[in-house]
Design an enzyme around this catalytic site. Structure first.
Site, PDB file in Angstrom:
ATOM      1  N   CYS A 125      47.796  14.918  38.794  1.00 28.52           N
ATOM      2  CA  CYS A 125      47.794  13.938  39.872  1.00 28.52           C
ATOM      3  C   CYS A 125      49.195  13.887  40.470  1.00 28.52           C
ATOM      4  CB  CYS A 125      47.401  12.555  39.334  1.00 28.52           C
ATOM      5  SG  CYS A 125      47.507  11.286  40.615  1.00 28.52           S
TER       6      CYS A 125
ATOM      7  N   HIS B 103      50.113  31.394  37.312  1.00 24.10           N
ATOM      8  CA  HIS B 103      49.546  30.734  38.489  1.00 24.10           C
ATOM      9  C   HIS B 103      48.683  29.528  38.133  1.00 24.10           C
ATOM     10  CE1 HIS B 103      50.251  34.613  41.054  1.00 24.10           C
ATOM     11  NE2 HIS B 103      51.358  33.954  40.791  1.00 24.10           N
TER      12      HIS B 103
ATOM     13  N   THR C 187      46.301  44.444  38.663  1.00 18.51           N
ATOM     14  CA  THR C 187      46.952  43.603  39.676  1.00 18.51           C
ATOM     15  C   THR C 187      47.359  44.458  40.864  1.00 18.51           C
ATOM     16  OG1 THR C 187      48.798  42.131  40.204  1.00 18.51           O
ATOM     17  CG2 THR C 187      49.176  43.719  38.415  1.00 18.51           C
TER      18      THR C 187
HETATM   19  N1  APR Z   1      39.982  47.502  36.105  1.00 21.89           N
HETATM   20  C1  APR Z   1      41.266  47.677  36.501  1.00 21.89           C
HETATM   21  N2  APR Z   1      41.717  47.295  37.716  1.00 21.89           N
HETATM   22  C2  APR Z   1      40.833  46.756  38.577  1.00 21.89           C
HETATM   23  C3  APR Z   1      39.472  46.555  38.237  1.00 21.89           C
HETATM   24  C4  APR Z   1      39.048  46.972  36.935  1.00 21.89           C
HETATM   25  N3  APR Z   1      37.785  46.828  36.513  1.00 21.89           N
HETATM   26  N4  APR Z   1      38.840  45.988  39.294  1.00 21.89           N
HETATM   27  C5  APR Z   1      39.778  45.827  40.250  1.00 21.89           C
HETATM   28  N5  APR Z   1      40.981  46.285  39.825  1.00 21.89           N
HETATM   29  C6  APR Z   1      42.280  46.232  40.513  1.00 21.89           C
HETATM   30  C7  APR Z   1      42.243  46.467  42.009  1.00 21.89           C
HETATM   31  O1  APR Z   1      42.379  47.839  42.299  1.00 21.89           O
HETATM   32  C8  APR Z   1      43.446  45.652  42.479  1.00 21.89           C
HETATM   33  O2  APR Z   1      44.637  46.427  42.457  1.00 21.89           O
HETATM   34  O3  APR Z   1      42.724  44.904  40.365  1.00 21.89           O
HETATM   35  C9  APR Z   1      43.570  44.541  41.443  1.00 21.89           C
HETATM   36  C10 APR Z   1      43.160  43.162  41.937  1.00 21.89           C
HETATM   37  O4  APR Z   1      44.065  42.741  42.905  1.00 21.89           O
HETATM   38  P1  APR Z   1      44.051  41.254  43.486  1.00 21.89           P
HETATM   39  O5  APR Z   1      42.668  40.873  43.844  1.00 21.89           O
HETATM   40  O6  APR Z   1      45.061  41.199  44.568  1.00 21.89           O
HETATM   41  O7  APR Z   1      44.461  40.347  42.227  1.00 21.89           O
HETATM   42  P2  APR Z   1      45.910  39.943  41.725  1.00 21.89           P
HETATM   43  O8  APR Z   1      46.867  41.077  41.794  1.00 21.89           O
HETATM   44  O9  APR Z   1      45.700  39.309  40.401  1.00 21.89           O
HETATM   45  O10 APR Z   1      46.335  38.844  42.774  1.00 21.89           O
HETATM   46  C11 APR Z   1      47.564  38.202  42.594  1.00 21.89           C
HETATM   47  O11 APR Z   1      47.015  36.717  44.381  1.00 21.89           O
HETATM   48  O12 APR Z   1      46.001  35.076  45.716  1.00 21.89           O
HETATM   49  C12 APR Z   1      46.445  35.445  44.545  1.00 21.89           C
HETATM   50  O13 APR Z   1      47.062  33.738  43.125  1.00 21.89           O
HETATM   51  C13 APR Z   1      46.158  34.797  43.263  1.00 21.89           C
HETATM   52  O14 APR Z   1      46.960  35.396  41.077  1.00 21.89           O
HETATM   53  C14 APR Z   1      46.451  35.906  42.295  1.00 21.89           C
HETATM   54  C15 APR Z   1      47.461  36.771  43.038  1.00 21.89           C
END
Ligand code: APR
Length: 243
Positions: free
Chosen positions: A121, A113, A180
């Protein structure tokens, strides 16, 4: 705890999301404290918003640069970097834009990402990297606004990057997804390639995700604690007999 040992696998892919950096103090996107609750992406993180009001979009991204600049890689980032140093065949495919894997020492990192620390630019094509936080001059020498080199909502992923990440997944014999929510495509689906290739799939998260069923091992807890347990399991206790 599972008896998985990293040393039993030649090609290990870590597939990371915002939860990987949560213990460093970087807010996640969703869930408790999630950034999209406070800042709606239609105002701050899409091309339409940037075309409408680039200064406002830059305010948000400069806020994020400042926030991440004040954070350090956590023990989980460092363990992954250490594994890469100890053996070939370790790759990180990350959705994170914070650069914390690299700051911990990881070199084989695919940033699906984009990066908070790069700009491009759209007018003249100039690409730059800077760790200034905030980025003082958001104008390109050609006069246009620089744009954060990030995949925003509605943007396409780089096809070269996606190909390289897919290739790594398809050659994995161990895939470890960490922190994730598996809710953003096409990234969320990449672990399926590892599954098709016969890899062992491990999910580290605080909770289940919509794709948890894909995984052979679903390990619940924080990224750093579970990674430390997996690494400890790989190290024979002092004095233990080899077998
Ligand atoms: N250890 C393990 N997992 C964790 C922790 C931790 N300390 N803290 C939070 N989590 C988990 C949550 O339970 C959740 O499932 O991390 C995940 C975070 O999810 P998102 O906030 O949705 O992040 P992500 O999956 O990286 O998002 C994907 O969405 O908008 C976008 O582009 C952005 O790359 C990002 C994409």
């Amino acid at each position: 705890m599972t008896t998985l040992r990293f040393s039993d696998f030649a090609n290990v892919v870590f597939f990371t999301g915002a939860g990987m950096s949560a213990e460093s103090g970087v807010p996640t996107y969703r869930g408790r404290g999630g950034i999209w609750k406070e800042y709606d992406y239609e105002t701050y993180a899409c091309q339409t918003a940037f075309d409408r009001d680039p200064r406002r979009v830059w305010e948000f991204h400069n806020y994020r640069r400042g926030l991440v600049a004040g954070c350090e890689p956590n023990a989980g980032h460092r363990l992954i970097a250490q594994l890469e140093r100890e053996r070939p065949g370790v790759v990180v495919v990350t959705q994170n834009i914070d650069g914390l894997h690299q700051r911990a020492g990881s070199r084989n990192v695919f940033e699906l990402h984009g990066s908070l620390w790069r700009t491009r630019c759209e007018r003249c094509g100039k690409r730059e990297a800077s760790d200034d936080a905030p980025l003082a001059d958001v104008h390109c020498p050609c006069g246009a606004f620089k744009r954060p080199d990030i995949v925003w909502f509605g943007d396409m992923l780089s096809s070269d990057l996606l190909r390289a990440a897919s290739e790594a997944m398809s050659h994995a014999d161990l895939l470890v997804a960490i922190g994730t929510s598996a809710s953003v495509y096409p990234a969320a689906e990449l672990p399926r390639l590892a599954q098709r290739a016969g890899a062992v799939l491990v999910e580290i998260n605080l909770e289940d995700t919509p794709l948890s069923d894909l995984y052979d091992h679903r390990l619940r807890g924080t990224a750093s604690a579970i990674l430390a347990e997996l690494c400890d399991a790989a190290t024979p206790a002092p004095g233990s007999a080899p077998h």
